[in-house]
Motif scaffolding. Sequence first.
Motif, PDB file in Angstrom:
ATOM      1  N   GLU A 281       5.447  10.210  -4.377  1.00 32.79           N
ATOM      2  CA  GLU A 281       5.629  11.491  -3.688  1.00 32.79           C
ATOM      3  C   GLU A 281       7.020  11.635  -3.064  1.00 32.79           C
ATOM      4  O   GLU A 281       7.399  12.736  -2.670  1.00 32.79           O
ATOM      5  CB  GLU A 281       4.565  11.653  -2.605  1.00 32.79           C
ATOM      6  CG  GLU A 281       3.148  11.659  -3.146  1.00 32.79           C
ATOM      7  CD  GLU A 281       2.106  11.572  -2.048  1.00 32.79           C
ATOM      8  OE1 GLU A 281       2.457  11.758  -0.852  1.00 32.79           O
ATOM      9  OE2 GLU A 281       0.944  11.305  -2.363  1.00 32.79           O
ATOM     10  N   LEU A 282       7.749  10.542  -2.960  1.00 31.76           N
ATOM     11  CA  LEU A 282       9.088  10.579  -2.357  1.00 31.76           C
ATOM     12  C   LEU A 282      10.089  11.222  -3.308  1.00 31.76           C
ATOM     13  O   LEU A 282       9.916  11.179  -4.527  1.00 31.76           O
ATOM     14  CB  LEU A 282       9.566   9.156  -2.038  1.00 31.76           C
ATOM     15  CG  LEU A 282       8.769   8.340  -1.027  1.00 31.76           C
ATOM     16  CD1 LEU A 282       9.345   6.931  -0.947  1.00 31.76           C
ATOM     17  CD2 LEU A 282       8.776   9.002   0.331  1.00 31.76           C
ATOM     18  N   THR A 283      11.146  11.762  -2.735  1.00 32.80           N
ATOM     19  CA  THR A 283      12.257  12.225  -3.565  1.00 32.80           C
ATOM     20  C   THR A 283      12.936  11.000  -4.162  1.00 32.80           C
ATOM     21  O   THR A 283      12.770   9.879  -3.652  1.00 32.80           O
ATOM     22  CB  THR A 283      13.288  13.007  -2.729  1.00 32.80           C
ATOM     23  OG1 THR A 283      13.884  12.114  -1.773  1.00 32.80           O
ATOM     24  CG2 THR A 283      12.662  14.197  -2.021  1.00 32.80           C
TER      25      THR A 283
ATOM     26  N   VAL B  95      11.592   3.649   7.558  1.00 30.44           N
ATOM     27  CA  VAL B  95      10.654   2.833   8.340  1.00 30.44           C
ATOM     28  C   VAL B  95       9.608   3.741   8.981  1.00 30.44           C
ATOM     29  O   VAL B  95       8.401   3.485   8.915  1.00 30.44           O
ATOM     30  CB  VAL B  95      11.395   1.985   9.404  1.00 30.44           C
ATOM     31  CG1 VAL B  95      10.421   1.400  10.417  1.00 30.44           C
ATOM     32  CG2 VAL B  95      12.204   0.891   8.735  1.00 30.44           C
ATOM     33  N   SER B  96      10.069   4.823   9.570  1.00 31.12           N
ATOM     34  CA  SER B  96       9.154   5.779  10.204  1.00 31.12           C
ATOM     35  C   SER B  96       8.198   6.397   9.177  1.00 31.12           C
ATOM     36  O   SER B  96       7.001   6.528   9.441  1.00 31.12           O
ATOM     37  CB  SER B  96       9.970   6.874  10.898  1.00 31.12           C
ATOM     38  OG  SER B  96       9.130   7.807  11.494  1.00 31.12           O
ATOM     39  N   THR B  97       8.711   6.734   8.011  1.00 31.99           N
ATOM     40  CA  THR B  97       7.883   7.301   6.955  1.00 31.99           C
ATOM     41  C   THR B  97       6.795   6.327   6.535  1.00 31.99           C
ATOM     42  O   THR B  97       5.624   6.704   6.394  1.00 31.99           O
ATOM     43  CB  THR B  97       8.756   7.669   5.726  1.00 31.99           C
ATOM     44  OG1 THR B  97       9.711   8.658   6.127  1.00 31.99           O
ATOM     45  CG2 THR B  97       7.920   8.198   4.590  1.00 31.99           C
TER      46      THR B  97
ATOM     47  N   ASN C 158       4.182   5.867   9.443  1.00 35.52           N
ATOM     48  CA  ASN C 158       3.342   7.052   9.591  1.00 35.52           C
ATOM     49  C   ASN C 158       2.383   7.231   8.431  1.00 35.52           C
ATOM     50  O   ASN C 158       1.251   7.658   8.609  1.00 35.52           O
ATOM     51  CB  ASN C 158       4.189   8.298   9.791  1.00 35.52           C
ATOM     52  CG  ASN C 158       4.890   8.311  11.127  1.00 35.52           C
ATOM     53  OD1 ASN C 158       4.411   7.750  12.084  1.00 35.52           O
ATOM     54  ND2 ASN C 158       6.049   8.939  11.167  1.00 35.52           N
ATOM     55  N   ARG C 159       2.821   6.926   7.240  1.00 35.45           N
ATOM     56  CA  ARG C 159       1.982   7.087   6.046  1.00 35.45           C
ATOM     57  C   ARG C 159       0.863   6.048   6.005  1.00 35.45           C
ATOM     58  O   ARG C 159      -0.274   6.362   5.674  1.00 35.45           O
ATOM     59  CB  ARG C 159       2.835   7.001   4.787  1.00 35.45           C
ATOM     60  CG  ARG C 159       2.070   7.087   3.501  1.00 35.45           C
ATOM     61  CD  ARG C 159       1.304   8.405   3.415  1.00 35.45           C
ATOM     62  NE  ARG C 159       0.407   8.410   2.307  1.00 35.45           N
ATOM     63  CZ  ARG C 159       0.449   9.275   1.321  1.00 35.45           C
ATOM     64  NH1 ARG C 159       1.335  10.236   1.313  1.00 35.45           N
ATOM     65  NH2 ARG C 159      -0.424   9.201   0.333  1.00 35.45           N
ATOM     66  N   VAL C 160       1.164   4.833   6.356  1.00 37.88           N
ATOM     67  CA  VAL C 160       0.171   3.775   6.272  1.00 37.88           C
ATOM     68  C   VAL C 160      -0.860   3.892   7.395  1.00 37.88           C
ATOM     69  O   VAL C 160      -2.014   3.536   7.212  1.00 37.88           O
ATOM     70  CB  VAL C 160       0.836   2.379   6.253  1.00 37.88           C
ATOM     71  CG1 VAL C 160      -0.179   1.266   6.298  1.00 37.88           C
ATOM     72  CG2 VAL C 160       1.704   2.254   5.001  1.00 37.88           C
ATOM     73  N   LYS C 161      -0.479   4.457   8.533  1.00 43.26           N
ATOM     74  CA  LYS C 161      -1.415   4.651   9.638  1.00 43.26           C
ATOM     75  C   LYS C 161      -2.503   5.651   9.307  1.00 43.26           C
ATOM     76  O   LYS C 161      -3.596   5.582   9.801  1.00 43.26           O
ATOM     77  CB  LYS C 161      -0.675   5.134  10.885  1.00 43.26           C
ATOM     78  CG  LYS C 161       0.004   4.054  11.651  1.00 43.26           C
ATOM     79  CD  LYS C 161       0.586   4.621  12.914  1.00 43.26           C
ATOM     80  CE  LYS C 161       1.269   3.566  13.727  1.00 43.26           C
ATOM     81  NZ  LYS C 161       1.883   4.112  14.942  1.00 43.26           N
TER      82      LYS C 161
ATOM     83  N   PRO D 136       0.814  -1.223   0.000  1.00 43.53           N
ATOM     84  CA  PRO D 136       0.000   0.000   0.000  1.00 43.53           C
ATOM     85  C   PRO D 136       0.845   1.270   0.000  1.00 43.53           C
ATOM     86  O   PRO D 136       0.487   2.264  -0.635  1.00 43.53           O
ATOM     87  CB  PRO D 136      -0.820  -0.115   1.286  1.00 43.53           C
ATOM     88  CG  PRO D 136      -0.900  -1.576   1.543  1.00 43.53           C
ATOM     89  CD  PRO D 136       0.431  -2.128   1.078  1.00 43.53           C
ATOM     90  N   PHE D 137       1.983   1.228   0.692  1.00 41.96           N
ATOM     91  CA  PHE D 137       2.860   2.401   0.695  1.00 41.96           C
ATOM     92  C   PHE D 137       3.353   2.705  -0.712  1.00 41.96           C
ATOM     93  O   PHE D 137       3.331   3.858  -1.157  1.00 41.96           O
ATOM     94  CB  PHE D 137       4.048   2.190   1.636  1.00 41.96           C
ATOM     95  CG  PHE D 137       5.003   3.348   1.636  1.00 41.96           C
ATOM     96  CD1 PHE D 137       4.720   4.490   2.358  1.00 41.96           C
ATOM     97  CD2 PHE D 137       6.167   3.306   0.895  1.00 41.96           C
ATOM     98  CE1 PHE D 137       5.588   5.577   2.341  1.00 41.96           C
ATOM     99  CE2 PHE D 137       7.037   4.376   0.859  1.00 41.96           C
ATOM    100  CZ  PHE D 137       6.744   5.522   1.600  1.00 41.96           C
ATOM    101  N   VAL D 138       3.787   1.681  -1.427  1.00 43.23           N
ATOM    102  CA  VAL D 138       4.284   1.890  -2.793  1.00 43.23           C
ATOM    103  C   VAL D 138       3.169   2.419  -3.689  1.00 43.23           C
ATOM    104  O   VAL D 138       3.375   3.350  -4.464  1.00 43.23           O
ATOM    105  CB  VAL D 138       4.890   0.595  -3.371  1.00 43.23           C
ATOM    106  CG1 VAL D 138       5.149   0.725  -4.855  1.00 43.23           C
ATOM    107  CG2 VAL D 138       6.182   0.256  -2.652  1.00 43.23           C
ATOM    108  N   GLU D 139       1.995   1.847  -3.557  1.00 43.40           N
ATOM    109  CA  GLU D 139       0.894   2.252  -4.427  1.00 43.40           C
ATOM    110  C   GLU D 139       0.373   3.650  -4.116  1.00 43.40           C
ATOM    111  O   GLU D 139      -0.073   4.359  -5.010  1.00 43.40           O
ATOM    112  CB  GLU D 139      -0.239   1.226  -4.341  1.00 43.40           C
ATOM    113  CG  GLU D 139       0.160  -0.099  -4.965  1.00 43.40           C
ATOM    114  CD  GLU D 139      -0.876  -1.191  -4.768  1.00 43.40           C
ATOM    115  OE1 GLU D 139      -1.768  -1.043  -3.901  1.00 43.40           O
ATOM    116  OE2 GLU D 139      -0.777  -2.205  -5.483  1.00 43.40           O
ATOM    117  N   GLN D 140       0.446   4.079  -2.853  1.00 41.50           N
ATOM    118  CA  GLN D 140      -0.154   5.346  -2.460  1.00 41.50           C
ATOM    119  C   GLN D 140       0.837   6.494  -2.287  1.00 41.50           C
ATOM    120  O   GLN D 140       0.464   7.644  -2.482  1.00 41.50           O
ATOM    121  CB  GLN D 140      -0.929   5.179  -1.151  1.00 41.50           C
ATOM    122  CG  GLN D 140      -2.062   4.190  -1.260  1.00 41.50           C
ATOM    123  CD  GLN D 140      -2.630   3.802   0.096  1.00 41.50           C
ATOM    124  OE1 GLN D 140      -2.264   4.375   1.122  1.00 41.50           O
ATOM    125  NE2 GLN D 140      -3.514   2.818   0.105  1.00 41.50           N
TER     126      GLN D 140
END
Length: 83
Positions: A35-37, A74-76, A79-82, A27-31
Motif C-alpha cells: 500500500e506504500l508509495t 517508524v511512525s507509519t 501505527n499500522r502494526v498497532k 507483519p508490516f511488510v506482509e500486511q
Amino acid sequence: MFEPKRLARLKWACRRGMLELDVLLLPFVEQAFDELTYKDQETFERLLTSDDPDLYAWFMGHQKCEDPELAAMVSTVVNRVKV
C-alpha cells in the motif's frame, strides 16, 4: 512495485533476531508494504539498513530518529502494526 527477488530480500532483512523488531517489521511488510508509495517502500528498505539497537530505540520511543524520512516511516510502521 518491488520485483519478487527484491521483495524476498526485504522480507529476509526484516528477520532481525530481536523479537521486538520481528513482531513489527515482518507483519508490516506482509500486511501494508504494497500500500506504500514506491518512495516510501524505498524509505522502508533504507530503514532496514539501520542497526538493531537504533531500530529498537526508535520503535520503542526511547530515541527520536534524526532522519525525518526514517522517523516518518517508524511512525507509519508503529501505527499500522498497532491497529
